[in-house]
Design an enzyme around this catalytic site. Structure first.
Site, PDB file in Angstrom:
ATOM      1  N   TYR A 141       0.870  -1.184   0.000  1.00  0.00           N
ATOM      2  CA  TYR A 141       0.000   0.000   0.000  1.00  0.00           C
ATOM      3  C   TYR A 141       0.903   1.228   0.000  1.00  0.00           C
ATOM      4  CZ  TYR A 141      -4.183   2.608   1.577  1.00  0.00           C
ATOM      5  OH  TYR A 141      -5.221   3.490   1.687  1.00  0.00           O
ATOM      6  N   ARG A 194      -6.245  10.427 -10.708  1.00  0.00           N
ATOM      7  CA  ARG A 194      -5.609  11.082  -9.547  1.00  0.00           C
ATOM      8  C   ARG A 194      -5.085   9.998  -8.627  1.00  0.00           C
ATOM      9  NH1 ARG A 194      -5.744  10.251  -4.894  1.00  0.00           N
ATOM     10  NH2 ARG A 194      -7.532  11.045  -3.807  1.00  0.00           N
ATOM     11  N   LYS A 212      -5.901  -1.859  -2.606  1.00  0.00           N
ATOM     12  CA  LYS A 212      -7.032  -1.597  -1.693  1.00  0.00           C
ATOM     13  C   LYS A 212      -7.766  -2.905  -1.391  1.00  0.00           C
ATOM     14  CE  LYS A 212      -7.123   3.011  -1.260  1.00  0.00           C
ATOM     15  NZ  LYS A 212      -7.312   3.848  -0.074  1.00  0.00           N
ATOM     16  N   GLU A 292     -12.216   4.889  -6.395  1.00  0.00           N
ATOM     17  CA  GLU A 292     -10.911   5.231  -5.827  1.00  0.00           C
ATOM     18  C   GLU A 292     -10.083   6.034  -6.813  1.00  0.00           C
ATOM     19  OE1 GLU A 292     -10.033   4.007  -2.557  1.00  0.00           O
ATOM     20  OE2 GLU A 292      -8.500   5.546  -2.787  1.00  0.00           O
ATOM     21  N   ASP A 293      -9.546   7.120  -6.328  1.00  0.00           N
ATOM     22  CA  ASP A 293      -8.559   7.902  -7.077  1.00  0.00           C
ATOM     23  C   ASP A 293      -9.029   8.364  -8.459  1.00  0.00           C
ATOM     24  OD1 ASP A 293      -7.170   7.562  -4.779  1.00  0.00           O
ATOM     25  OD2 ASP A 293      -5.390   6.656  -5.663  1.00  0.00           O
ATOM     26  N   ASP A 315     -14.030   6.314  -1.517  1.00  0.00           N
ATOM     27  CA  ASP A 315     -13.095   6.213  -0.398  1.00  0.00           C
ATOM     28  C   ASP A 315     -12.366   7.529  -0.143  1.00  0.00           C
ATOM     29  OD1 ASP A 315     -11.675   4.791   1.559  1.00  0.00           O
ATOM     30  OD2 ASP A 315     -10.027   4.419   0.170  1.00  0.00           O
ATOM     31  N   ASP A 316     -11.998   8.236  -1.214  1.00  0.00           N
ATOM     32  CA  ASP A 316     -11.218   9.468  -1.041  1.00  0.00           C
ATOM     33  C   ASP A 316     -12.048  10.565  -0.385  1.00  0.00           C
ATOM     34  OD1 ASP A 316      -8.751   8.578  -2.354  1.00  0.00           O
ATOM     35  OD2 ASP A 316     -10.089   8.361  -4.066  1.00  0.00           O
ATOM     36  N   ASN A 427      -0.453  11.597   0.152  1.00  0.00           N
ATOM     37  CA  ASN A 427       0.302  10.380  -0.150  1.00  0.00           C
ATOM     38  C   ASN A 427       0.931  10.467  -1.537  1.00  0.00           C
ATOM     39  OD1 ASN A 427      -0.457   8.894   2.204  1.00  0.00           O
ATOM     40  ND2 ASN A 427      -2.475   8.599   1.303  1.00  0.00           N
ATOM     41  N   ASN A 471      -5.073   7.317   7.712  1.00  0.00           N
ATOM     42  CA  ASN A 471      -5.304   6.788   6.365  1.00  0.00           C
ATOM     43  C   ASN A 471      -6.636   6.054   6.332  1.00  0.00           C
ATOM     44  OD1 ASN A 471      -5.133   4.903   4.008  1.00  0.00           O
ATOM     45  ND2 ASN A 471      -3.161   5.936   3.800  1.00  0.00           N
TER      46      ASN A 471
HETATM   47  N1  LIG Z   1      -4.565   9.868   4.112  1.00  0.00           N
HETATM   48  C1  LIG Z   1      -5.576   9.412   3.391  1.00  0.00           C
HETATM   49  O1  LIG Z   1      -6.291   8.480   3.780  1.00  0.00           O
HETATM   50  C2  LIG Z   1      -5.869  10.042   2.088  1.00  0.00           C
HETATM   51  C3  LIG Z   1      -4.971  10.858   1.482  1.00  0.00           C
HETATM   52  N2  LIG Z   1      -5.256  11.451   0.289  1.00  0.00           N
HETATM   53  C4  LIG Z   1      -4.219  12.271  -0.300  1.00  0.00           C
HETATM   54  O2  LIG Z   1      -4.597  13.622  -0.231  1.00  0.00           O
HETATM   55  C5  LIG Z   1      -4.096  14.334  -1.343  1.00  0.00           C
HETATM   56  C6  LIG Z   1      -5.228  15.104  -2.003  1.00  0.00           C
HETATM   57  O3  LIG Z   1      -6.227  14.225  -2.451  1.00  0.00           O
HETATM   58  P1  LIG Z   1      -7.617  14.803  -3.004  1.00  0.00           P
HETATM   59  O4  LIG Z   1      -8.209  15.740  -2.038  1.00  0.00           O
HETATM   60  O5  LIG Z   1      -8.417  13.638  -3.393  1.00  0.00           O
HETATM   61  O6  LIG Z   1      -7.110  15.546  -4.297  1.00  0.00           O
HETATM   62  P2  LIG Z   1      -7.816  16.716  -5.107  1.00  0.00           P
HETATM   63  O7  LIG Z   1      -7.099  16.811  -6.373  1.00  0.00           O
HETATM   64  O8  LIG Z   1      -9.289  16.494  -5.118  1.00  0.00           O
HETATM   65  O9  LIG Z   1      -7.542  18.024  -4.227  1.00  0.00           O
HETATM   66  C7  LIG Z   1      -6.279  18.571  -4.032  1.00  0.00           C
HETATM   67  C8  LIG Z   1      -6.470  19.932  -3.411  1.00  0.00           C
HETATM   68  O10 LIG Z   1      -5.200  20.429  -3.022  1.00  0.00           O
HETATM   69  C9  LIG Z   1      -5.091  21.779  -3.461  1.00  0.00           C
HETATM   70  N3  LIG Z   1      -3.691  22.128  -3.612  1.00  0.00           N
HETATM   71  C10 LIG Z   1      -2.785  21.604  -4.456  1.00  0.00           C
HETATM   72  N4  LIG Z   1      -1.593  22.209  -4.294  1.00  0.00           N
HETATM   73  C11 LIG Z   1      -1.759  23.142  -3.325  1.00  0.00           C
HETATM   74  C12 LIG Z   1      -0.914  24.095  -2.711  1.00  0.00           C
HETATM   75  N5  LIG Z   1       0.350  24.187  -3.054  1.00  0.00           N
HETATM   76  N6  LIG Z   1      -1.421  24.883  -1.745  1.00  0.00           N
HETATM   77  C13 LIG Z   1      -2.700  24.782  -1.369  1.00  0.00           C
HETATM   78  N7  LIG Z   1      -3.555  23.888  -1.908  1.00  0.00           N
HETATM   79  C14 LIG Z   1      -3.084  23.072  -2.877  1.00  0.00           C
HETATM   80  C15 LIG Z   1      -5.868  21.816  -4.768  1.00  0.00           C
HETATM   81  O11 LIG Z   1      -6.179  23.153  -5.077  1.00  0.00           O
HETATM   82  P3  LIG Z   1      -7.056  23.552  -6.367  1.00  0.00           P
HETATM   83  O12 LIG Z   1      -8.451  23.074  -6.069  1.00  0.00           O
HETATM   84  O13 LIG Z   1      -6.962  25.022  -6.401  1.00  0.00           O
HETATM   85  O14 LIG Z   1      -6.457  22.851  -7.514  1.00  0.00           O
HETATM   86  C16 LIG Z   1      -7.079  20.964  -4.367  1.00  0.00           C
HETATM   87  O15 LIG Z   1      -8.031  21.733  -3.698  1.00  0.00           O
HETATM   88  C17 LIG Z   1      -3.435  13.292  -2.239  1.00  0.00           C
HETATM   89  O16 LIG Z   1      -2.047  13.318  -1.996  1.00  0.00           O
HETATM   90  C18 LIG Z   1      -4.002  11.981  -1.768  1.00  0.00           C
HETATM   91  O17 LIG Z   1      -3.102  10.913  -1.939  1.00  0.00           O
HETATM   92  C19 LIG Z   1      -6.464  11.296  -0.324  1.00  0.00           C
HETATM   93  C20 LIG Z   1      -7.406  10.480   0.223  1.00  0.00           C
HETATM   94  C21 LIG Z   1      -7.145   9.745   1.449  1.00  0.00           C
HETATM   95  C1  LIG Z   2      -5.126   6.788   0.803  1.00  0.00           C
HETATM   96  C2  LIG Z   2      -5.782   7.211  -0.407  1.00  0.00           C
HETATM   97  O1  LIG Z   2      -6.877   6.759  -0.696  1.00  0.00           O
HETATM   98  C3  LIG Z   2      -5.144   8.169  -1.256  1.00  0.00           C
HETATM   99  O2  LIG Z   2      -4.084   8.667  -0.923  1.00  0.00           O
HETATM  100  O3  LIG Z   2      -5.705   8.469  -2.313  1.00  0.00           O
HETATM  101 MG   LIG Z   3      -7.316   7.145  -2.765  1.00  0.00          MG
END
Ligand SMILES: NC(=O)C1=CN([C@@H]2O[C@H](COP(=O)(O)OP(=O)(O)OC[C@H]3O[C@@H](n4cnc5c(N)ncnc54)[C@H](OP(=O)(O)O)[C@@H]3O)[C@@H](O)[C@H]2O)C=CC1
Ligand SMILES: CC(=O)C(=O)O
Ligand SMILES: [Mg+2]
Length: 571
Positions: A141, A194, A212, A292-293, A315-316, A427, A471
């Site tokens: 993972y 993504r 997953k 997912e993603d 999931d996200d 991540n 996570n």
């Molecule tokens: N720990 C966990 O369980 C999980 C972790 N994640 C991780 O979280 C991260 C984001 O995922 P997700 O929300 O789905 O992705 P999205 O693409 O939906 O959202 C990313 C967000 O981050 C913003 N962003 C990017 N760069 C910057 C910056 N430099 N400063 C401020 N804001 C910024 C983007 O802004 P804008 O809208 O303006 O483009 C957007 O709003 C990924 O790395 C993913 O792996 C996701 C799900 C679960």
């Molecule tokens: C953990 C997860 O789902 C992600 O980083 O997208």
């Molecule tokens: Mg994910």
């Protein structure tokens, strides 16, 4: 073995060959597969024996036990001579493999070794993963799966999961029927746009559904044969992949708009047609469709559209929200006050950020009786253009709009740093907002820290601080098991809240003393059983269960449903 008569089609003709009596070409070697008599441009049928015994049994990952086949099994299943004489226990096999794995210094090599094991001997793969969960989670993972997806084309050995590309348009139902297992209970599907924080990896995102689902099994006890990883390939906008000779997907830019929507619609319909089952008049059950993603411009829309007709879970958005809410509820013991007493600030306003924000607001609203709009005012989000405020409303994507508040003094942002709970959720590790060490150092050891990918404990002024792993892997396996146990027909936000509370109650005083707001993964199957029980209870309470009557003791029932990787004896 008894006399085997098989049909072999070669050169377009059809012949029946008794493979035991008919001498083949080249001095009595039987040309069982018809290879020797067909030239390169002649067609032949790749037939295969259907009963798993002998050589076939050793190559069937569901049944293979390697050197653990007993003497009796070796006799009964035509394995004599196909294995060296020694018989090893599963425990000894596990010990040997763990020793081998630990010798690889490059994480990707460990990943490849684990995937090879999964393809070779499923029971042993899950035994390793369950017994060594803290050590192997980062291998199968995040973070290693991220690198594996980036290099998926080069390291590709065995196809895993089902690929549905634009080429299969109009034929998706047939493609689903090609999958060998019928009793599918969870489908994890991605379109690869993504992948973690690594962007568009197209078809190579397959590593994510595969990873997953291995956690659904290892952490949540969903049987492997009930799991189906799917990648929908609509192209990629990743130039590097488009120019990569080893890229495994279709080489075109992503289909969008109507073309994309039609493919997804066909897929969703085919899932219902292939797996839907009427259990009561008017009630149809089908597998969990775990998204997912996907990129956020599709993810929110797909969730909203299909949550009315399918058992859909993103999931996200939802799993991440639930795990973070659990961490917040647990952290109140350390921070004091109630959720409503705190102000929340998110860096990132996409699926994870707004999903979490919405669930926190829902929890505050339920606990205080305040309207949701008022509860949302406690939560602030920052995207790549800065703080989300009212003046930006006209240009904001729809999922950010509820968070566009009147701009207030910057004071609160500074406050947030005084008593900090920091969750660096991105991540893999390379994308983390900060490391555990940075968080503890900047805050002089005051921070309560959690991260999406694991960080080692940090010694700060003689105190060992243990970072938690925030996570969604804590939630989706148990959440899924709960839905399956109850035969849920729809996902409801209250089920996510139930999962958060179930996880938060698993944090003990001993964990709090180390600054932890999540329990360790070592006990994850027990944790998942508790989450599953609470989720299932909510499914029954909401009248969304089809598995009737409701089992009395849901925790015991959850435990009894869980897959065990122990080898079975073969008669
Ligand atoms: N720990 C966990 O369980 C999980 C972790 N994640 C991780 O979280 C991260 C984001 O995922 P997700 O929300 O789905 O992705 P999205 O693409 O939906 O959202 C990313 C967000 O981050 C913003 N962003 C990017 N760069 C910057 C910056 N430099 N400063 C401020 N804001 C910024 C983007 O802004 P804008 O809208 O303006 O483009 C957007 O709003 C990924 O790395 C993913 O792996 C996701 C799900 C679960
Ligand atoms: C953990 C997860 O789902 C992600 O980083 O997208
Ligand atoms: Mg994910």
């Amino acid at each position: 073995m008894g006399s085997v008569v098989e049909e072999i089609s070669n050169g377009g003709g059809h012949s029946v060959v008794d493979v035991e009596s008919k001498a083949g070409f080249g001095g009595g070697i039987v040309d069982v597969y018809g290879e020797d008599c067909a030239t390169e441009d002649q067609v032949l049928t790749p037939w295969t024996a259907s009963v798993a015994s002998g050589y076939t049994l050793l190559r069937d990952p569901h049944y293979n036990k390697g050197l653990a086949f007993t003497e009796k099994e070796r006799d009964a299943h035509y394995l004599r001579g196909l294995l060296p004489p020694t018989v090893l226990t599963q425990e000894l096999q596990e010990k040997k493999l763990m020793q081998n794995l630990r010798q690889y210094e490059v994480p990707l090599h460990r990943y490849i070794a684990m995937m090879d094991l999964q393809e070779r001997n499923e029971g042993l793969f899950y035994k390793l993963l369950i017994d060594n969960v803290e050590e192997l989670l980062p291998v199968v993972y995040t973070p290693t799966v991220g690198e594996a997806c980036q290099k998926y084309g080069s390291i590709f050995r065995h196809p895993q999961g089902l690929y549905i590309s634009l080429k299969e348009k109009g034929k998706i139902l047939e493609v689903l029927k090609n999958w060998p297992d019928r009793g599918i209970q969870v489908i994890v599907v991605t379109d690869g746009e993504r992948i973690l924080g690594l962007g568009d990896l197209g078809c190579q995102g397959m590593g994510i559904p595969v990873g997953k689902l291995s956690l659904y099994t290892a952490l949540g006890g969903v049987p492997p044969s009930a799991c189906l990883p799917i990648t929908i390939d609509v192209g990629t906008n990743n130039e590097k992949l488009l120019n990569d000779e080893f890229y495994i997907g279709i080489k075109q830019r992503r289909a969008t708009g109507q073309e994309y929507a039609e493919l997804l619609e066909e897929f969703m319909t085919a899932v219902k047609q292939n797996y839907g089952e009427k259990v009561l008049v008017q009630v149809e059950v089908f597998p969990i469709l775990h998204f997912e993603d996907f990129a956020n411009h599709n993810a929110f829309e797909l969730l909203a559209k299909y949550s009315k007709t399918h058992l859909v879970f993103n999931d996200d958005i939802q799993g991440t929200a639930s795990v973070v809410l659990a961490g917040l509820i647990a952290s109140l013991k350390l921070l004091g006050g109630t959720l409503a007493d705190h102000t929340f600030l998110f860096l990132g306003a996409g699926e994870a950020g707004t999903g979490i924000a919405e669930l926190i607001a829902l929890e505050i609203s339920k606990k205080t009786g305040a309207p949701l709009e008022k509860a949302r005012k406690k939560i602030w989000l920052v995207d790549s253009k800065g703080l989300i405020v009212k003046s930006r409303l006209g240009s904001l994507q729809h999922f950010k709009q509820p968070w566009a508040h009147d701009h207030e003094p910057i004071k609160e942002l500074v406050d947030a740093v005084k008593k900090p709970l920091i969750l660096a959720l991105s991540n893999p590790t390379s994308q983390a907002e900060c490391t555990a060490e940075e968080a503890y150092t900047w805050t002089k050891g005051r921070a309560i820290f959690g991260s999406g990918s694991p960080f080692d404990p940090v010694k700060y002024e003689n105190k060992l601080l243990v970072p938690g792993q925030a996570n969604n892997a804590y939630i989706f396996p148990g959440f899924g098991l709960g839905l399956i146990m109850a035969g849920a027909i729809r996902v409801h936000d209250d089920m996510l809240l139930a999962a958060s509370e179930a996880l938060a109650t698993q944090v003990s005083e001993e964990h709090y003393a180390k600054g932890m707001i999540y329990p360790p993964f070592t006990n994850i199957r027990k944790i998942s059983a508790n989450i599953a029980a609470k989720v299932a209870a909510k499914v029954y309470e909401l009248g969304l269960a089809s598995n009737l009557p409701r089992p009395k003791d849901l925790v015991k029932y959850a435990e009894s449903c869980m897959y065990s990787p122990r080898y079975r004896s073969y008669r």
